[in-house]
Design a protein around this motif. Structure first.
Motif, PDB file in Angstrom:
ATOM      1  N   PHE A 110     -15.165  40.195   5.525  1.00 22.27           N
ATOM      2  CA  PHE A 110     -15.412  41.406   5.930  1.00 22.27           C
ATOM      3  C   PHE A 110     -15.014  42.425   5.417  1.00 22.27           C
ATOM      4  N   ASN A 111     -15.473  43.902   6.051  1.00 21.36           N
ATOM      5  CA  ASN A 111     -15.700  45.068   4.369  1.00 21.36           C
ATOM      6  C   ASN A 111     -13.902  45.669   5.057  1.00 21.36           C
ATOM      7  N   ILE A 112     -12.855  45.589   4.666  1.00 18.79           N
ATOM      8  CA  ILE A 112     -12.019  46.643   4.729  1.00 18.79           C
ATOM      9  C   ILE A 112     -11.350  47.643   4.859  1.00 18.79           C
ATOM     10  N   ASP A 113     -12.919  48.559   4.724  1.00 24.97           N
ATOM     11  CA  ASP A 113     -13.038  50.126   4.439  1.00 24.97           C
ATOM     12  C   ASP A 113     -13.373  50.732   5.534  1.00 24.97           C
ATOM     13  N   THR A 114     -13.375  49.229   6.764  1.00 25.82           N
ATOM     14  CA  THR A 114     -14.200  50.236   7.661  1.00 25.82           C
ATOM     15  C   THR A 114     -13.454  50.066   8.985  1.00 25.82           C
ATOM     16  N   ALA A 115     -13.215  50.979   9.694  1.00 27.00           N
ATOM     17  CA  ALA A 115     -11.710  50.620  11.038  1.00 27.00           C
ATOM     18  C   ALA A 115     -12.840  49.139  11.726  1.00 27.00           C
ATOM     19  N   GLU A 116     -13.758  49.486  12.113  1.00 25.12           N
ATOM     20  CA  GLU A 116     -14.483  47.869  12.775  1.00 25.12           C
ATOM     21  C   GLU A 116     -13.483  46.939  12.442  1.00 25.12           C
ATOM     22  N   ASP A 117     -14.092  46.625  11.070  1.00 30.88           N
ATOM     23  CA  ASP A 117     -13.593  45.420  10.317  1.00 30.88           C
ATOM     24  C   ASP A 117     -12.386  45.125  10.883  1.00 30.88           C
ATOM     25  N   VAL A 118     -11.711  45.871  10.290  1.00 33.15           N
ATOM     26  CA  VAL A 118     -10.020  46.231   9.930  1.00 33.15           C
ATOM     27  C   VAL A 118      -9.541  46.016  11.754  1.00 33.15           C
ATOM     28  N   LEU A 119     -10.108  46.281  12.108  1.00 35.82           N
ATOM     29  CA  LEU A 119      -9.590  46.176  14.298  1.00 35.82           C
ATOM     30  C   LEU A 119     -10.295  44.331  14.658  1.00 35.82           C
ATOM     31  N   LYS A 120     -11.409  44.649  14.086  1.00 35.85           N
ATOM     32  CA  LYS A 120     -11.216  43.303  14.259  1.00 35.85           C
ATOM     33  C   LYS A 120     -10.663  41.702  14.038  1.00 35.85           C
ATOM     34  N   ILE A 121      -9.700  42.731  12.982  1.00 41.91           N
ATOM     35  CA  ILE A 121      -8.638  41.028  12.681  1.00 41.91           C
ATOM     36  C   ILE A 121      -7.803  41.509  12.985  1.00 41.91           C
ATOM     37  N   THR A 122      -7.005  42.621  13.662  1.00 45.06           N
ATOM     38  CA  THR A 122      -5.789  42.785  14.471  1.00 45.06           C
ATOM     39  C   THR A 122      -6.060  41.932  15.902  1.00 45.06           C
ATOM     40  N   GLU A 123      -7.206  42.618  16.443  1.00 47.36           N
ATOM     41  CA  GLU A 123      -7.472  41.477  17.739  1.00 47.36           C
ATOM     42  C   GLU A 123      -7.694  40.393  17.909  1.00 47.36           C
ATOM     43  N   ALA A 124      -8.318  40.160  16.608  1.00 38.64           N
ATOM     44  CA  ALA A 124      -8.296  38.349  16.227  1.00 38.64           C
ATOM     45  C   ALA A 124      -6.925  37.783  16.434  1.00 38.64           C
ATOM     46  N   LEU A 125      -5.850  38.662  15.806  1.00 42.63           N
ATOM     47  CA  LEU A 125      -4.900  38.070  15.200  1.00 42.63           C
ATOM     48  C   LEU A 125      -3.608  39.141  15.787  1.00 42.63           C
ATOM     49  N   PRO A 126      -3.526  39.691  17.596  1.00 41.67           N
ATOM     50  CA  PRO A 126      -2.176  39.647  17.949  1.00 41.67           C
ATOM     51  C   PRO A 126      -1.202  39.410  17.744  1.00 41.67           C
ATOM     52  N   ASN A 127      -0.160  39.942  17.218  1.00 40.49           N
ATOM     53  CA  ASN A 127       1.491  40.041  17.544  1.00 40.49           C
ATOM     54  C   ASN A 127       1.420  38.503  16.302  1.00 40.49           C
ATOM     55  N   THR A 128       1.097  38.584  15.601  1.00 41.01           N
ATOM     56  CA  THR A 128       1.171  37.840  14.143  1.00 41.01           C
ATOM     57  C   THR A 128       1.712  38.124  13.359  1.00 41.01           C
ATOM     58  N   HIS A 129       2.960  37.356  12.579  1.00 42.65           N
ATOM     59  CA  HIS A 129       3.480  38.325  11.283  1.00 42.65           C
ATOM     60  C   HIS A 129       3.115  37.449  10.114  1.00 42.65           C
ATOM     61  N   PHE A 130       2.988  37.894   8.936  1.00 40.96           N
ATOM     62  CA  PHE A 130       2.173  36.709   7.821  1.00 40.96           C
ATOM     63  C   PHE A 130       3.520  37.235   6.698  1.00 40.96           C
ATOM     64  N   SER A 131       3.486  36.427   5.901  1.00 39.62           N
ATOM     65  CA  SER A 131       4.505  36.926   4.808  1.00 39.62           C
ATOM     66  C   SER A 131       4.002  36.822   4.068  1.00 39.62           C
ATOM     67  N   LEU A 132       1.933  36.488   3.525  1.00 40.66           N
ATOM     68  CA  LEU A 132       1.441  37.154   2.744  1.00 40.66           C
ATOM     69  C   LEU A 132      -0.004  37.068   2.927  1.00 40.66           C
ATOM     70  N   VAL A 133      -0.473  38.348   3.251  1.00 40.99           N
ATOM     71  CA  VAL A 133      -2.075  38.709   3.298  1.00 40.99           C
ATOM     72  C   VAL A 133      -3.433  38.754   2.161  1.00 40.99           C
ATOM     73  N   ILE A 134      -3.277  37.889   1.649  1.00 40.95           N
ATOM     74  CA  ILE A 134      -4.898  38.065   0.726  1.00 40.95           C
ATOM     75  C   ILE A 134      -5.406  38.563   0.933  1.00 40.95           C
ATOM     76  N   ILE A 135      -6.635  39.333   0.309  1.00 39.08           N
ATOM     77  CA  ILE A 135      -7.506  40.072   0.472  1.00 39.08           C
ATOM     78  C   ILE A 135      -8.364  39.436  -0.447  1.00 39.08           C
ATOM     79  N   ASP A 136      -9.622  38.182  -0.746  1.00 39.46           N
ATOM     80  CA  ASP A 136     -10.368  38.175  -1.863  1.00 39.46           C
ATOM     81  C   ASP A 136     -12.324  38.548  -1.843  1.00 39.46           C
ATOM     82  N   SER A 137     -12.141  39.592  -2.395  1.00 37.69           N
ATOM     83  CA  SER A 137     -12.552  40.772  -3.121  1.00 37.69           C
ATOM     84  C   SER A 137     -12.236  41.644  -2.443  1.00 37.69           C
TER      85      SER A 137
END
Length: 140
Positions: A110-137
């Protein structure tokens, strides 16, 4: 000079507050914070990040440092190449399986610099709480 708003605290108040951090990985990663793992290319950052991810997902201490077990999201920014082998090696070395529900890995980069890709991530994981999020790289 005006008083700080409710969003800020003075240095004096902070020092006086006796703040005690809540650790995800004791003395290394504080909960509810942002950290950056930085080093030269090929220096083992991805290995360390995956080790942290597996320890948090399983609750296994990381080099004798207590872990607060939780759900981990691993965004493979450069793709998933080599991750399966590294995960298998971790599980064999530690003689334990990583719970499927506690370590979620992206299928693609994913390119987290784009709103489109960030939206894809959040829509794929609705209402999910993560203790740790790793973005590599962040290179991408």
């Amino acid at each position: 000079m005006s008083e700080p708003s409710s969003l800020f605290i003075s240095a004096h108040e902070l020092i006086s507050s006796q703040y005690q951090p809540s650790w995800l990985i004791k003395n290394y990663l504080e909960e509810q914070s942002i950290s950056l793992l930085y080093g030269s290319s090929g220096g083992g950052k991805s290995f360390l990040a995956l080790d942290w991810a597996c320890c948090v997902a399983t609750g296994k201490a990381w080099h004798n440092h207590k872990i607060k077990q939780g759900k981990v999201l691993y965004i493979a920014g450069e793709g998933r190449s080599g991750l399966a082998g590294r995960l298998k090696a971790w599980q064999i070395h530690h003689q334990m399986a990583v719970p499927a529900e506690n370590l979620i890995i992206s299928k693609s980069s994913f390119n987290i610099d784009t709103a489109e890709d960030v939206l894809k991530i959040t829509e794929a994981l609705p209402n999910t709480h993560f203790s740790l999020v790793i973005i590599d790289s962040l290179n991408r």
